[in-house]
Design a protein around this motif. Structure first.
Motif, mmCIF file in Angstrom:
data_model
loop_
_atom_site.group_PDB
_atom_site.id
_atom_site.type_symbol
_atom_site.label_atom_id
_atom_site.label_comp_id
_atom_site.label_asym_id
_atom_site.label_seq_id
_atom_site.Cartn_x
_atom_site.Cartn_y
_atom_site.Cartn_z
ATOM 1 N N GLU A 78 7.443 9.972 5.843
ATOM 2 C CA GLU A 78 6.133 10.099 6.479
ATOM 3 C C GLU A 78 5.175 9.073 5.898
ATOM 4 O O GLU A 78 5.258 8.729 4.725
ATOM 5 C CB GLU A 78 5.594 11.518 6.232
ATOM 6 N N ILE A 79 4.275 8.587 6.734
ATOM 7 C CA ILE A 79 3.260 7.635 6.299
ATOM 8 C C ILE A 79 1.930 8.378 6.173
ATOM 9 O O ILE A 79 1.482 9.019 7.121
ATOM 10 C CB ILE A 79 3.099 6.486 7.323
ATOM 11 N N MET A 80 1.318 8.311 4.981
ATOM 12 C CA MET A 80 0.003 8.918 4.747
ATOM 13 C C MET A 80 -0.881 7.890 4.070
ATOM 14 O O MET A 80 -0.429 7.186 3.173
ATOM 15 C CB MET A 80 0.128 10.145 3.839
ATOM 16 N N ASN A 81 -2.144 7.790 4.483
ATOM 17 C CA ASN A 81 -3.069 6.822 3.879
ATOM 18 C C ASN A 81 -3.462 7.197 2.464
ATOM 19 O O ASN A 81 -3.672 6.326 1.622
ATOM 20 C CB ASN A 81 -4.308 6.650 4.746
ATOM 21 N N THR A 82 -3.596 8.478 2.206
ATOM 22 C CA THR A 82 -3.872 8.966 0.858
ATOM 23 C C THR A 82 -3.077 10.252 0.653
ATOM 24 O O THR A 82 -2.710 10.918 1.619
ATOM 25 C CB THR A 82 -5.367 9.283 0.642
ATOM 26 N N THR A 83 -2.805 10.568 -0.589
ATOM 27 C CA THR A 83 -2.074 11.797 -0.879
ATOM 28 C C THR A 83 -2.349 12.239 -2.308
ATOM 29 O O THR A 83 -2.725 11.432 -3.152
ATOM 30 C CB THR A 83 -0.559 11.613 -0.651
ATOM 31 N N LYS A 84 -2.152 13.501 -2.550
ATOM 32 C CA LYS A 84 -2.252 14.036 -3.902
ATOM 33 C C LYS A 84 -0.876 14.004 -4.546
ATOM 34 O O LYS A 84 0.137 13.914 -3.853
ATOM 35 C CB LYS A 84 -2.787 15.475 -3.860
ATOM 36 N N LYS A 85 -0.845 14.086 -5.849
ATOM 37 C CA LYS A 85 0.414 14.001 -6.587
ATOM 38 C C LYS A 85 1.423 15.047 -6.116
ATOM 39 O O LYS A 85 2.612 14.782 -6.027
ATOM 40 C CB LYS A 85 0.148 14.185 -8.079
ATOM 41 N N GLU A 86 0.951 16.235 -5.766
ATOM 42 C CA GLU A 86 1.844 17.317 -5.346
ATOM 43 C C GLU A 86 2.518 17.026 -3.997
ATOM 44 O O GLU A 86 3.586 17.552 -3.708
ATOM 45 C CB GLU A 86 1.066 18.638 -5.205
ATOM 46 N N ASN A 87 1.896 16.201 -3.168
ATOM 47 C CA ASN A 87 2.417 15.952 -1.817
ATOM 48 C C ASN A 87 3.216 14.654 -1.692
ATOM 49 O O ASN A 87 3.638 14.306 -0.598
ATOM 50 C CB ASN A 87 1.254 15.910 -0.815
ATOM 51 N N LYS A 114 0.831 -1.209 0.000
ATOM 52 C CA LYS A 114 0.000 0.000 0.000
ATOM 53 C C LYS A 114 0.864 1.257 0.000
ATOM 54 O O LYS A 114 0.575 2.226 -0.699
ATOM 55 C CB LYS A 114 -0.952 0.011 1.196
ATOM 56 N N PHE A 115 1.961 1.258 0.780
ATOM 57 C CA PHE A 115 2.845 2.423 0.809
ATOM 58 C C PHE A 115 3.429 2.700 -0.572
ATOM 59 O O PHE A 115 3.483 3.846 -1.019
ATOM 60 C CB PHE A 115 3.978 2.241 1.813
ATOM 61 N N LEU A 116 3.872 1.654 -1.258
ATOM 62 C CA LEU A 116 4.464 1.830 -2.586
ATOM 63 C C LEU A 116 3.453 2.399 -3.571
ATOM 64 O O LEU A 116 3.799 3.231 -4.413
ATOM 65 C CB LEU A 116 5.022 0.502 -3.101
ATOM 66 N N LYS A 117 2.194 2.001 -3.463
ATOM 67 C CA LYS A 117 1.156 2.531 -4.340
ATOM 68 C C LYS A 117 0.818 3.978 -3.993
ATOM 69 O O LYS A 117 0.785 4.844 -4.857
ATOM 70 C CB LYS A 117 -0.103 1.675 -4.247
ATOM 71 N N VAL A 118 0.604 4.270 -2.706
ATOM 72 C CA VAL A 118 0.224 5.625 -2.291
ATOM 73 C C VAL A 118 1.352 6.615 -2.586
ATOM 74 O O VAL A 118 1.112 7.738 -3.027
ATOM 75 C CB VAL A 118 -0.149 5.653 -0.792
ATOM 76 N N SER A 119 2.597 6.195 -2.389
ATOM 77 C CA SER A 119 3.739 7.076 -2.622
ATOM 78 C C SER A 119 4.091 7.175 -4.108
ATOM 79 O O SER A 119 4.945 7.966 -4.487
ATOM 80 C CB SER A 119 4.954 6.579 -1.856
ATOM 81 N N ARG A 120 3.457 6.350 -4.915
ATOM 82 C CA ARG A 120 3.677 6.319 -6.358
ATOM 83 C C ARG A 120 5.074 5.844 -6.760
ATOM 84 O O ARG A 120 5.548 6.151 -7.842
ATOM 85 C CB ARG A 120 3.348 7.667 -6.993
ATOM 86 N N LEU A 121 5.735 5.111 -5.876
ATOM 87 C CA LEU A 121 6.988 4.456 -6.271
ATOM 88 C C LEU A 121 6.678 3.332 -7.253
ATOM 89 O O LEU A 121 7.450 3.059 -8.165
ATOM 90 C CB LEU A 121 7.720 3.911 -5.044
#
Length: 79
Positions: free
Chosen positions: A62-71, A5-12
């Protein structure tokens, strides 16, 4: 948060299933240990992803459950 999930949310990695498949294949390490998709990721961890002949290293900020592309830049730093 789970590694996939982290890899997907962070867009790595763009998709969670792709991240899970890469982890199952042993191509992802967290703190120099081969990681499963369910491995918990915390701030300060080092993630190393092998894409064929290229390797990407990132330090979790930092760990975030959701994020926008800019963040996305707030979640990790490339090493």
């Amino acid at each position: 948060m789970r590694l996939d999930k982290f890899l997907k949310v962070s867009r790595l990695i763009k998709r969670r299933t792709v991240a899970a498949d890469a982890a199952d294949a042993g191509r992802i390490k967290v703190n120099d240990k081969v990681a499963k998709p369910s491995t918990k990721v915390y701030a300060g961890d080092i993630i190393e992803i092998s894409f064929g002949n290229k390797t990407v290293k990132a330090k979790v900020k930092e760990i975030m459950n959701t994020t926008k592309k800019e963040n996305v830049a707030d979640m990790f730093d490339y090493i």
